[in-house]
Design a protein around this motif. Sequence first.
Motif, short mmCIF file in Angstrom:
data_model
loop_
_atom_site.label_atom_id
_atom_site.label_comp_id
_atom_site.label_asym_id
_atom_site.label_seq_id
_atom_site.Cartn_x
_atom_site.Cartn_y
_atom_site.Cartn_z
N ARG A 123 1.00 -1.21 0.22
CA ARG A 123 -0.16 -0.09 0.14
C ARG A 123 1.09 1.18 -0.16
N SER A 124 0.61 2.18 -0.75
CA SER A 124 1.34 3.59 -0.95
C SER A 124 0.53 4.57 -1.47
N ASP A 125 0.58 5.63 -0.73
CA ASP A 125 0.07 6.88 -0.97
C ASP A 125 1.17 7.86 -1.61
N ASP A 126 2.27 7.41 -2.11
CA ASP A 126 3.16 8.38 -2.59
C ASP A 126 2.71 8.72 -3.82
N GLN A 127 2.97 10.09 -4.08
CA GLN A 127 2.25 10.56 -5.49
C GLN A 127 2.68 10.11 -6.54
N HIS A 128 3.80 9.41 -6.57
CA HIS A 128 4.33 8.77 -8.06
C HIS A 128 3.70 7.49 -8.08
N VAL A 129 3.49 6.59 -7.01
CA VAL A 129 3.07 5.28 -7.03
C VAL A 129 2.20 5.00 -5.97
N ARG A 130 0.82 5.24 -6.25
CA ARG A 130 -0.25 5.15 -5.42
C ARG A 130 -0.66 3.58 -5.62
N LEU A 131 -0.81 2.55 -4.66
CA LEU A 131 -1.21 1.41 -4.80
C LEU A 131 -2.09 1.05 -3.32
N PRO A 132 -3.10 0.28 -3.48
CA PRO A 132 -3.68 -0.15 -4.82
C PRO A 132 -4.02 1.02 -5.62
N HIS A 133 -4.24 1.08 -6.95
CA HIS A 133 -4.80 2.07 -7.74
C HIS A 133 -6.02 2.48 -7.01
N PRO A 134 -6.16 4.02 -7.03
CA PRO A 134 -7.00 4.43 -6.17
C PRO A 134 -8.57 4.21 -6.74
N ARG A 135 -8.61 3.92 -8.04
CA ARG A 135 -10.13 3.85 -8.54
C ARG A 135 -10.33 2.40 -9.08
N ALA A 136 -9.34 1.56 -8.73
CA ALA A 136 -9.48 0.04 -9.35
C ALA A 136 -10.87 -0.43 -8.93
N ALA A 137 -11.43 -0.46 -7.42
CA ALA A 137 -12.55 -0.97 -6.88
C ALA A 137 -13.76 -0.33 -7.66
N GLU A 138 -13.65 0.57 -8.42
CA GLU A 138 -14.88 1.00 -8.92
C GLU A 138 -15.01 0.64 -10.45
N ARG A 139 -13.99 -0.09 -11.12
CA ARG A 139 -13.79 -0.48 -12.37
C ARG A 139 -14.21 -2.01 -12.90
N LEU A 140 -15.35 -2.11 -13.34
CA LEU A 140 -15.59 -3.52 -13.76
C LEU A 140 -14.46 -4.11 -14.84
N PHE A 141 -14.05 -3.18 -15.70
CA PHE A 141 -13.07 -3.47 -16.68
C PHE A 141 -11.96 -3.86 -16.47
N VAL A 142 -11.59 -3.58 -14.97
CA VAL A 142 -10.33 -4.05 -14.41
C VAL A 142 -10.66 -5.30 -13.53
N LEU A 143 -11.70 -5.46 -12.99
CA LEU A 143 -11.95 -6.27 -11.94
C LEU A 143 -12.40 -7.66 -12.54
N GLU A 144 -13.28 -7.47 -13.59
CA GLU A 144 -13.85 -8.75 -14.21
C GLU A 144 -12.67 -9.41 -14.74
#
Length: 170
Positions: A123-144
């Motif tokens: 997990r990272s809140d670094d401005q260069h590498v945010r992990l996990p991706h901040p919008r991943a949980a909202e994107r079916l095109f990633v999750l499916e």
Amino acid sequence: MPPITPPDPRPGRDAVTAVVALGANLGDRAQTIQKAVERISRLPLVDDVRLSDLHETVALRPDGPDPDAPAYVNAVALVTTRLAPQVLLGLLHAIEEEHGRERHARWGDRTLDLDLIAFGEVRSDDQHVRLPHPRAAERLFVLEPWLSLDPDAELPGRGRVADLVETLRA
């Protein structure tokens, strides 16, 4: 006497599974995704790459879906690597540039988009590498596509990918 096993010439970081989302809505989208995956598989300290099936989706803009824009082809790759997350992300950006990626408008059309979605449990809140991706949980095109590769997948800090997909579909 048994043979002596030589030490690993590249000691260091343990292998981690990184989740990389791939998308393209300009040019030969499927071929671009395939070439990007081939390129990722040739990176140093990448041991394995597994690619999901390709999914065609409507372009997403900051104000919502845009059915008039060229459709995207999306996929997810599970990348087993010993690279640091910052290094992997930098190499993904270089691969985007190799495929003609230009960054003019946020969420604009693109020849190739590579997003680092998760990197093991990091997990990272670094401005260069945010992990996990901040919008991943909202994107079916990633999750499916991710779920199709790993039915037990978890998005760090957000829970089981299967549960996130179920919530978004409801």
